[in-house]
Design a protein around this motif. Structure first.
Motif, PDB file in Angstrom:
ATOM      1  N   ARG A   1      42.460  48.529  12.840  1.00  0.00           N
ATOM      2  CA  ARG A   1      43.052  47.306  12.307  1.00  0.00           C
ATOM      3  C   ARG A   1      44.464  47.535  11.793  1.00  0.00           C
ATOM      4  NH1 ARG A   1      40.196  45.170   7.211  1.00  0.00           N
ATOM      5  NH2 ARG A   1      41.151  47.075   6.547  1.00  0.00           N
ATOM      6  N   ASP A   2      44.701  48.640  11.096  1.00  0.00           N
ATOM      7  CA  ASP A   2      46.021  48.873  10.527  1.00  0.00           C
ATOM      8  C   ASP A   2      47.076  49.102  11.585  1.00  0.00           C
ATOM      9  OD1 ASP A   2      45.112  48.534   7.968  1.00  0.00           O
ATOM     10  OD2 ASP A   2      44.823  50.667   7.593  1.00  0.00           O
TER      11      ASP A   2
ATOM     12  N   PRO B   1      51.554  58.695  14.650  1.00  0.00           N
ATOM     13  CA  PRO B   1      50.524  58.841  13.625  1.00  0.00           C
ATOM     14  C   PRO B   1      51.064  58.708  12.198  1.00  0.00           C
ATOM     15  CG  PRO B   1      51.215  61.006  14.332  1.00  0.00           C
ATOM     16  CD  PRO B   1      52.002  59.998  15.138  1.00  0.00           C
ATOM     17  N   THR B   2      52.184  58.024  12.040  1.00  0.00           N
ATOM     18  CA  THR B   2      52.872  57.915  10.754  1.00  0.00           C
ATOM     19  C   THR B   2      51.965  57.379   9.651  1.00  0.00           C
ATOM     20  OG1 THR B   2      54.825  57.318  12.061  1.00  0.00           O
ATOM     21  CG2 THR B   2      55.002  57.127   9.675  1.00  0.00           C
ATOM     22  N   ALA B   3      51.193  56.350   9.951  1.00  0.00           N
ATOM     23  CA  ALA B   3      50.348  55.716   8.931  1.00  0.00           C
ATOM     24  C   ALA B   3      49.289  56.672   8.388  1.00  0.00           C
ATOM     25  CB  ALA B   3      49.677  54.470   9.494  1.00  0.00           C
ATOM     26  N   ARG B   4      48.967  57.701   9.141  1.00  0.00           N
ATOM     27  CA  ARG B   4      48.003  58.716   8.711  1.00  0.00           C
ATOM     28  C   ARG B   4      48.713  59.955   8.164  1.00  0.00           C
ATOM     29  NH1 ARG B   4      43.225  59.647  11.448  1.00  0.00           N
ATOM     30  NH2 ARG B   4      42.968  61.150   9.782  1.00  0.00           N
ATOM     31  N   GLY B   5      50.013  59.850   7.922  1.00  0.00           N
ATOM     32  CA  GLY B   5      50.762  60.987   7.408  1.00  0.00           C
ATOM     33  C   GLY B   5      50.902  62.095   8.442  1.00  0.00           C
TER      34      GLY B   5
ATOM     35  N   ASN C   1      48.124  53.950   6.232  1.00  0.00           N
ATOM     36  CA  ASN C   1      48.935  53.316   5.204  1.00  0.00           C
ATOM     37  C   ASN C   1      50.119  52.590   5.855  1.00  0.00           C
ATOM     38  OD1 ASN C   1      50.823  52.767   3.144  1.00  0.00           O
ATOM     39  ND2 ASN C   1      49.889  54.329   1.853  1.00  0.00           N
ATOM     40  N   THR C   2      49.953  51.304   6.050  1.00  0.00           N
ATOM     41  CA  THR C   2      50.936  50.502   6.758  1.00  0.00           C
ATOM     42  C   THR C   2      52.267  50.422   6.015  1.00  0.00           C
ATOM     43  OG1 THR C   2      49.153  49.198   7.705  1.00  0.00           O
ATOM     44  CG2 THR C   2      51.349  48.242   7.814  1.00  0.00           C
TER      45      THR C   2
END
Length: 124
Positions: free
Chosen positions: A93-94, A9-13, A61-62
Motif C-alpha cells: 500500500r505504501d 527501497p527508500t521507504a524501507r531505509g 515510511n512514505t
C-alpha cells in the motif's frame, strides 16, 4: 532490447531484505534490473532512475522517502520516466500511495485500492 527495471527501497531505509526480495523476484525475468539506494553516499540516484523503463517502489515510511527523493531529484526523474511512457509501480500500500501522492504523480494511477484500467507487465 530488454526493459530496465529499477527498485527504490527508500521507504524501507534501503533494507537489505527488501533488496534481496526484489533481486530474487526480478532476477529471473527477461529484463535488466538494479537497486537505487539513497542512504549513505548515493551514486547518481536521479540519473539512474531516469534511465529506467519500469520503476518498483517499496512500501514503508512514505514521508521520509518523499523527502529523500526531493533532495536527490528522484521526484523529477520519476516524472520524466512516466512522461516517456515508463511504468511506475509500488510494492504494498505504501509504495502505491507514495507514487500517487508525490510530486511525481502520474495523470492517472491504478492500485488495488483505486480500481482503474491499468497496463500489466507479465514475466516471460
Amino acid at each position: 532490447p530488454r526493459p530496465h527495471v529499477v527498485f527504490l527501497p527508500t521507504a524501507r531505509g534501503d533494507a537489505d531484505d527488501a533488496m534481496t526480495a526484489f533481486s530474487e523476484a526480478w532476477g529471473r525475468r527477461s529484463c535488466t534490473s538494479e537497486t537505487v539506494r539513497v542512504f549513505g553516499v548515493p551514486e547518481r540516484p536521479a540519473d539512474r532512475v531516469a534511465e529506467a523503463d519500469i520503476i518498483v517502489v517499496s512500501g514503508g515510511n512514505t514521508a521520509n522517502m518523499l523527502a529523500l527523493w526531493r533532495l536527490h531529484g528522484i521526484d523529477t526523474a520519476l516524472r520524466s520516466v512516466w512522461g516517456c511512457g515508463g511504468v511506475l509501480g509500488g510494492v504494498g500500500r505504501d509504495g502505491s500511495r507514495a507514487l500517487s501522492g508525490s510530486s511525481a504523480r502520474p495523470a492517472s494511477w491504478a492500485s488495488k485500492s483505486t480500481p482503474r484500467a491499468a497496463s500489466v507487465v507479465k514475466p516471460t
